[in-house]
Design a protein around this motif. Structure first.
Motif, PDB file in Angstrom:
ATOM      1  N   ASP A 202      23.974   3.756  46.595  1.00 47.20           N
ATOM      2  CA  ASP A 202      24.131   2.657  45.648  1.00 47.20           C
ATOM      3  C   ASP A 202      22.787   1.924  45.722  1.00 47.20           C
ATOM      4  N   SER A 203      22.178   1.620  44.584  1.00 44.42           N
ATOM      5  CA  SER A 203      20.756   1.225  44.605  1.00 44.42           C
ATOM      6  C   SER A 203      20.497  -0.006  45.476  1.00 44.42           C
ATOM      7  N   GLU A 204      21.413  -0.987  45.419  1.00 46.14           N
ATOM      8  CA  GLU A 204      21.192  -2.224  46.193  1.00 46.14           C
ATOM      9  C   GLU A 204      21.270  -1.933  47.695  1.00 46.14           C
TER      10      GLU A 204
ATOM     11  N   ASN B 113      31.650  -4.918  39.740  1.00 45.19           N
ATOM     12  CA  ASN B 113      30.756  -4.003  40.466  1.00 45.19           C
ATOM     13  C   ASN B 113      30.050  -4.743  41.605  1.00 45.19           C
ATOM     14  N   LYS B 114      29.566  -5.945  41.314  1.00 46.15           N
ATOM     15  CA  LYS B 114      28.867  -6.689  42.377  1.00 46.15           C
ATOM     16  C   LYS B 114      29.851  -7.153  43.439  1.00 46.15           C
TER      17      LYS B 114
ATOM     18  N   GLU C  68      30.373  -4.301  45.576  1.00 42.48           N
ATOM     19  CA  GLU C  68      29.150  -4.083  46.367  1.00 42.48           C
ATOM     20  C   GLU C  68      29.003  -5.087  47.522  1.00 42.48           C
TER      21      GLU C  68
ATOM     22  N   LYS D 239      31.415   3.788  46.133  1.00 42.87           N
ATOM     23  CA  LYS D 239      31.640   2.492  46.792  1.00 42.87           C
ATOM     24  C   LYS D 239      33.123   2.201  46.991  1.00 42.87           C
TER      25      LYS D 239
HETATM   26 MG    MG Z   1      24.741  -0.758  42.636  1.00 41.37          MG
END
Ligand code: MG
Ligand code: NAD
Length: 397
Positions: A155-157, A226-227, A230, A130
């Motif tokens: 990235d999972s989201e 992290n968020k 993201e 990311k």
């Molecule tokens: Mg993630």
């Protein structure tokens, strides 16, 4: 029926890391579909030697030249593995002609150049890295448009959003999308007394409640940077505006993201928190392959909780939103400062609750707006790293 003519070559950048291990686990389940043709790592010679003996890639690159020499000597008994060194070696793996798919699984802005090269080369690029998108996302996206590369988020989201979007839509607006919602577990300190955050240890920060990941992203999850990264990643990847992306705290980490449409529909992607799901999704897309992940058991789970993120407890989220509003220079600087601060925390040189302060001070020390070109963004990010290092000295204990 798959035969050797249709086996797809996969190059894995960051093969010795957590994303690398999850990718190789999925690949090993499907030997008739995928072969790891290139692997890269920073300096973990033992890890890389083990992977080379097991997966027999054509190319193995170590970013650290001394580590490359040691690996070359250790693999002398094996034929057919070409050991490469330094950034040139990483780039060679990213553009390997035998690889139709490249997994961008390096941590940090160190992965930017190889990720960009893979996009320029027209590969299918599975993007975990990311930080590359935060520093130069528009450049990576436009390189892919020009070359015809298929960029797929792992990235999972972001992979969840990808799965909830129609495949053909050129823009979110064309698709009738109003909002993207990223979920966040809240990390290990979601409920910890904020007064005790000064004494957080590296082990506590890296002990994520739901996901097993590398140390840098684990600390980012604990600060919720992290968020923040993201949020920026989602805007760059999907062409969303900053105001179109929300964050919801969801401690169970079973709903990975939601897409809200203008007709009132909300689509969510769910699954157990295991990176092999998004990796398998992107490797095989538009097909579906087994990933070794247990099916979701909602009855056993019983409930799903959601709440708003606590901006007071997690100032990094607000810093990321502010940087996103300020522009490309600020997001590059945010990333550089965060990498310096997290490294210092992991080295025991900065208190956990001072990470945000270093980043904030760095951002306010930066001036000017770099052109949206690779060299300018990379220079600006390096300047932010120097500012952050100076700021560290003031905040260090
Ligand atoms: Mg993630
Ligand atoms: P990790 O620390 O476990 O692995 C990092 C890999 O990158 C290692 O192979 C390491 O050798 C390599 N590397 C590190 N520095 C390098 C350098 N300077 N040059 C070349 N190679 C270098 O990290 P990870 O958890 O696998 O995360 C990798 C990336 O994927 C990060 O950007 C992270 O944010 C993202 N990501 C990870 C997860 C996860 O579950 N681990 C989930 C979503 C996104």
């Amino acid at each position: 029926m798959t035969d050797s003519a249709t086996i797809r070559g996969v190059a894995i950048l960051g093969a010795t890391g957590s994303i690398g291990a999850s990718t190789l686990d999925v690949i090993a389940r499907h030997p008739s579909r995928y072969r790891a043709v290139g692997l890269s790592a920073s300096r973990d010679v033992d890890g890389m030697e083990g992977l080379c003996r097991r997966f027999r890639p054509d190319l193995a690159a170590m970013a650290d030249p001394d580590a490359a020499s040691v690996l070359r000597a250790r693999l002398a008994d094996l034929d057919g593995i070409h050991v490469l060194s330094g950034e040139a070696g990483l780039l060679e793996v990213a553009r390997a002609s035998a690889a139709d798919t490249v997994v961008a699984g390096i941590v940090g802005a160190a992965g930017l150049a190889p990720c960009l090269v893979a996009a320029e080369e027209g590969k299918r690029v599975l993007v975990a890295n990311k930080e590359a998108l935060v520093v130069a996302g528009d450049l990576i996206m436009s390189a892919a448009r020009q070359s015809g590369a298929l960029l797929l988020p792992i990235d999972s989201e972001h992979n969840a959003i990808f799965q909830c979007l129609p495949p053909q839509a050129a823009t979110l607006d064309d698709a009738g999308v109003e909002r993207l919602v990223l979920t966040a577990s809240g990390g290990p300190f979601r409920e910890r007394d904020p007064g005790t955050l000064a004494s957080v240890t590296v082990e506590e920060a890296c002990a994520h409640p739901n996901w097993s990941m590398g140390r840098k992203i684990s600390v980012d999850s604990a600060t919720m940077m992290n968020k923040g990264l993201e949020l920026i990643e989602a805007c760059r990847f999907f062409g969303a505006s900053a105001g179109q992306v929300d964050v919801l705290v969801h401690p169970q980490s079973l709903v990975h993201a939601l897409v809200q449409y203008r007709d009132g529909s909300t689509l969510a992607q769910m699954g157990n928190p295991d990176m092999r799901t998004p990796i398998a999704n992107a490797l095989a897309w538009p097909e579906r392959i087994a990933a070794g992940v247990a099916p979701l058991d909602l009855l056993a789970m019983g409930r799903l909780d959601f709440s708003a993120p606590d901006g007071g407890r997690f100032p990094c989220l607000g810093l990321a939103r502010d940087a996103l509003a300020a522009g490309h220079g600020a997001t590059a600087a945010l990333n550089g400062a965060n990498e310096i601060a997290v490294t210092a925390f992991l080295d025991g040189a900065l208190r956990f609750d001072r990470i945000a302060g270093v980043i904030e001070e760095t951002l306010s020390a930066m001036d000017g707006e770099p052109e949206n070109r690779l060299d300018a963004l990379v220079d600006y990010e390096r300047r932010a790293r120097r500012e952050a290092t100076a700021s560290l000295k003031r905040w260090s204990h």
